[in-house]
Design a protein around this motif. Structure first.
Motif, PDB file in Angstrom:
ATOM      1  N   SER A  32      19.113  42.396  -0.401  1.00 23.91           N
ATOM      2  CA  SER A  32      19.475  42.318  -1.820  1.00 23.91           C
ATOM      3  C   SER A  32      20.439  41.756  -2.404  1.00 23.91           C
ATOM      4  N   VAL A  33      20.414  40.295  -3.244  1.00 25.71           N
ATOM      5  CA  VAL A  33      20.683  39.215  -3.602  1.00 25.71           C
ATOM      6  C   VAL A  33      21.446  38.921  -5.198  1.00 25.71           C
ATOM      7  N   PHE A  34      22.900  38.796  -4.303  1.00 21.96           N
ATOM      8  CA  PHE A  34      23.239  38.709  -6.159  1.00 21.96           C
ATOM      9  C   PHE A  34      24.290  37.247  -5.931  1.00 21.96           C
ATOM     10  N   TYR A  35      24.309  36.628  -7.145  1.00 21.75           N
ATOM     11  CA  TYR A  35      24.883  35.175  -7.574  1.00 21.75           C
ATOM     12  C   TYR A  35      25.744  36.017  -8.587  1.00 21.75           C
ATOM     13  N   TYR A  36      27.465  35.309  -8.778  1.00 19.25           N
ATOM     14  CA  TYR A  36      28.356  35.499  -9.219  1.00 19.25           C
ATOM     15  C   TYR A  36      28.606  33.890 -10.766  1.00 19.25           C
ATOM     16  N   ASP A  37      28.125  33.539 -11.354  1.00 23.30           N
ATOM     17  CA  ASP A  37      29.027  32.568 -12.103  1.00 23.30           C
ATOM     18  C   ASP A  37      29.774  32.290 -13.044  1.00 23.30           C
ATOM     19  N   ASP A  38      31.150  32.355 -13.162  1.00 24.37           N
ATOM     20  CA  ASP A  38      32.207  32.276 -13.505  1.00 24.37           C
ATOM     21  C   ASP A  38      32.528  32.255 -14.359  1.00 24.37           C
ATOM     22  N   GLY A  39      31.627  31.229 -15.132  1.00 25.17           N
ATOM     23  CA  GLY A  39      30.945  30.150 -16.682  1.00 25.17           C
ATOM     24  C   GLY A  39      32.100  29.388 -17.000  1.00 25.17           C
ATOM     25  N   ASN A  40      32.789  28.736 -15.441  1.00 27.79           N
ATOM     26  CA  ASN A  40      34.522  28.034 -16.254  1.00 27.79           C
ATOM     27  C   ASN A  40      33.699  26.794 -16.184  1.00 27.79           C
ATOM     28  N   LYS A  41      33.799  25.998 -16.646  1.00 23.66           N
ATOM     29  CA  LYS A  41      33.453  24.553 -16.883  1.00 23.66           C
ATOM     30  C   LYS A  41      34.350  23.648 -16.171  1.00 23.66           C
TER      31      LYS A  41
END
Length: 416
Positions: A32-41
């Motif tokens: 299972s593949v997961f990614y985490y985008d913190d949205g911090n520019k």
């Protein structure tokens, strides 16, 4: 008729068992593949460098997050449950952070992270104790006359950890040092310097079943432009037992070491083959008294690490590099093999895996993502957690956003 019927039943049963046996030999681990985008520019680039599992089975991902020029670097702690659902994420305040190399779970369930800072061209150790949600509890300020890099941290006993570092000494040479710390009493029990006439740098510590210690490092040429692997075996008190150099391709850019139940050492290094431009991983086994036993080369993977699993299996992880439509593509990849070097399972991320599958589903016309696996642990339930980074656009605005590195996590079932 009754005898004939029994024979038919026996024949059918035999065929079913045979088919089950054949099928079971080729069952592949579910990944299972997961990614985490913190949205911090401000800090769009994140890569996971260490993993650990808490007593409540939560998984902690220690990331090294940076600005768009990869200059302002800070620790980033992600906490997920055992199904990889995001529970919390936080940037940890830090100045002049250069690198992160260690994370341990303390008996009070707080976390201690280790790394190196750089200021005015001098390197010095970095240590922080943080809570599970990333709040700083203590900041250890470590003074050092000479530039010092922390390279790796491992538990050797309950509440006792080994820290290996590289120090630039008086003679203009940098050498490896190792020390043992009691985390409960917060005091140093012993300190040993591994003196060498060559410039040597540590990469990894390995603690054996008998509490002896393996240090994997690099020995540099006089011009500091090339290096070869160097392995030290020390007693549990840090005294040298033997030293071993290994002959491998000189352009390797990652190396790692592990050990099986019988004390045999498994050394790997990842590199690109100059004649073809394709990546490979060299595996060499050594006896406990440093005799070379065997070797093999795995094609189409440049491994960053090796992890010993249950049932005499081994897990190497990293990436494969190839050219597609005139673009150089890097894809996260792992291989599981047994003690006879036979591959029992492998996977390379592709179009059917998140997030590339989401691009296809939503009809976004973009080139593939780039990914790499940088660290791995085996969880208490037998699964493997493997993490690193994935270079991709922001999923909320795919067509207009600049690409960034997000934290990547793979959870691999234990049916390997």
């Amino acid at each position: 008729m009754e005898i004939h019927f029994k024979r038919v039943k026996q024949f059918v049963s035999t065929i079913v068992l045979l088919l089950f046996f054949i099928t079971s030999q080729f069952v592949k681990a579910q990944t299972s593949v997961f990614y985490y985008d913190d949205g911090n520019k401000t800090f769009p680039n994140n890569q996971v460098v260490k993993l650990l599992e808490a007593s409540n089975k939560d998984i902690y991902l220690l990331g090294k997050i940076a600005d768009n020029k990869y200059q302002d670097t800070k620790p980033f702690l992600i906490r997920v449950d055992k199904k990889a659902n995001l529970l919390s994420q936080k940037i940890i305040s830090s100045k002049s952070l250069h690198d992160l190399n260690g994370m341990i779970l303390l008996s009070n369930q707080n976390i201690k992270i280790y790394g190196t800072c750089k200021k005015n061209d001098k390197y010095y150790p970095y240590e922080r104790m943080i809570t599970p949600d990333g709040t700083i509890k203590t900041e250890d300020s470590i003074f050092s006359v000479f530039s010092t890099w922390i390279n790796d941290v491992k538990y050797i006993d309950d509440n006792k950890v080994l820290i290996v570092e590289t120090k630039d000494g008086k003679a203009g040479k940098f050498n490896i040092s190792i020390f043992k710390v009691n985390t409960q009493k917060d005091n140093q029990e012993w300190y040993k310097k591994i003196s060498s006439e060559d410039n040597e740098e540590a990469d990894q510590i390995l603690v054996l079943k008998d509490k002896n210690i393996i240090i994997l490092g690099k020995k540099y040429a006089d011009d500091l432009l090339s290096y070869v692997p160097i392995i030290y075996k020390l007693s549990s008190e840090g005294n040298q037992i033997w030293k071993k150099g290994i002959d491998v391709p000189r352009n390797f850019y990652s190396q790692s070491i592990s050990v099986d139940e019988n004390g045999i050492l498994y050394y790997i290094c990842g590199y690109t083959k100059e004649s073809t431009g394709l990546c490979e991983t060299r595996l060499i086994t050594l006896s406990s008294d440093n005799k070379k036993l065997n070797h093999i080369t795995f094609k189409e993977i440049s491994a960053n690490g090796i992890l010993a699993l249950d049932n005499d299996k081994f897990f190497i992880y990293g990436s494969n590099i190839f050219v597609k439509s005139s673009h150089v593509i890097t894809k996260a990849k792992y291989i599981i093999f047994n003690k006879d070097f036979k591959i029992v399972s492998k996977k390379q991320l592709g179009n059917k895996d998140v997030p590339d599958s989401e691009f296809t589903k939503n009809k976004f016309n973009i080139s593939p993502t780039n990914s790499d696996l940088l660290t791995a642990i085996q969880l208490s339930d037998g699964r493997i957690a493997c993490a690193g980074k994935i270079f991709m656009p922001n999923m909320k605005d795919v067509e207009n956003s600049l690409r960034q590195n997000n934290a990547l996590l793979l959870l691999i079932d234990n049916n390997w």
